[in-house]
Design a protein around this motif. Sequence first.
Motif, PDB file in Angstrom:
ATOM      1  N   ARG A 163      55.304   3.455  13.210  1.00  0.00           N
ATOM      2  CA  ARG A 163      53.999   3.007  13.477  1.00  0.00           C
ATOM      3  C   ARG A 163      54.541   2.005  11.626  1.00  0.00           C
ATOM      4  O   ARG A 163      53.309   1.309  10.928  1.00  0.00           O
ATOM      5  CB  ARG A 163      53.377   3.590  13.854  1.00  0.00           C
ATOM      6  N   LEU A 164      55.057   3.103  10.719  1.00  0.00           N
ATOM      7  CA  LEU A 164      55.168   3.026   9.482  1.00  0.00           C
ATOM      8  C   LEU A 164      55.952   1.851   9.138  1.00  0.00           C
ATOM      9  O   LEU A 164      56.459   1.849   9.962  1.00  0.00           O
ATOM     10  CB  LEU A 164      55.462   4.765   8.469  1.00  0.00           C
ATOM     11  N   THR A 165      55.876   1.271   7.847  1.00  0.00           N
ATOM     12  CA  THR A 165      57.222   0.145   7.692  1.00  0.00           C
ATOM     13  C   THR A 165      58.296   0.911   7.080  1.00  0.00           C
ATOM     14  O   THR A 165      57.763   2.894   7.159  1.00  0.00           O
ATOM     15  CB  THR A 165      56.894  -0.809   6.342  1.00  0.00           C
ATOM     16  N   ILE A 173      59.883  10.327   3.331  1.00  0.00           N
ATOM     17  CA  ILE A 173      60.595  10.994   3.229  1.00  0.00           C
ATOM     18  C   ILE A 173      60.904  11.727   1.529  1.00  0.00           C
ATOM     19  O   ILE A 173      61.072  12.839   1.755  1.00  0.00           O
ATOM     20  CB  ILE A 173      61.772  10.464   3.559  1.00  0.00           C
ATOM     21  N   ARG A 174      60.498  10.435   0.826  1.00  0.00           N
ATOM     22  CA  ARG A 174      61.078  10.839  -0.915  1.00  0.00           C
ATOM     23  C   ARG A 174      59.496  12.294  -1.000  1.00  0.00           C
ATOM     24  O   ARG A 174      60.288  13.263  -1.952  1.00  0.00           O
ATOM     25  CB  ARG A 174      60.541  10.098  -1.800  1.00  0.00           C
ATOM     26  N   PHE A 175      58.293  11.944  -0.536  1.00  0.00           N
ATOM     27  CA  PHE A 175      57.271  13.233  -0.659  1.00  0.00           C
ATOM     28  C   PHE A 175      58.193  14.335   0.048  1.00  0.00           C
ATOM     29  O   PHE A 175      57.662  15.466  -0.692  1.00  0.00           O
ATOM     30  CB  PHE A 175      56.585  12.633  -0.584  1.00  0.00           C
ATOM     31  N   LEU A 176      58.280  13.847   1.096  1.00  0.00           N
ATOM     32  CA  LEU A 176      58.587  15.694   1.879  1.00  0.00           C
ATOM     33  C   LEU A 176      59.243  16.030   1.246  1.00  0.00           C
ATOM     34  O   LEU A 176      59.656  17.696   0.933  1.00  0.00           O
ATOM     35  CB  LEU A 176      58.998  15.540   2.723  1.00  0.00           C
TER      36      LEU A 176
END
Length: 187
Positions: A163-165, A173-176
């Motif tokens: 559901r995310l763009t 992804i970068r955050f995780l």
Amino acid sequence: MDLEAVPREPVPRDAEPSMMDPRIMDPGQEIVRLAGLDDADIDQVVGVLEALRRWRETERRMSEASRRYMKLGETDMRALRFLIAMENHGRVVTPGAIAEHLGITTASTTKLIDRLAAGDHVRRAPHASDRRSLAIEVTPETRHAARETVGRSHARRFDAAARLTAEEREVVIRFLDDLAATDQGEL
């Protein structure tokens, strides 16, 4: 989905303070640096950390429920997921492949396979091309049970990410990945 358009409710002053909030846990800023962040920024960061805590708790409960339903331990479930994934790709799985995937000894792998076979979760079969080895296969009943528990949960998680763009997924992804790097002190 425009994340900036999603309003966040302020935390009521009489609510229990968040254990994720450095203003509560590290008011002297001995560990957490708050320079450049106003209260709204800190509230939002705490909101992210609280959401991660809720996710970890949900994931723990789902994993525990699946293991209880199937009467298996964590390593057993990891082995079954591996077996199902490899079978889905037409690969024959040997005890050695299980040991390598799980990072356990061959003796531990033998015990694991014995346990799974005793519970009718897997069966041993002759390897099609290597007479010295065995092929380990998931039983249809266990495949079905795993699909209905773990598989359906994974499908819901996949849907949430879908559901995310594309841009939002890259941020997540970068955050995780950044969070994963904190274990090595890389940030």
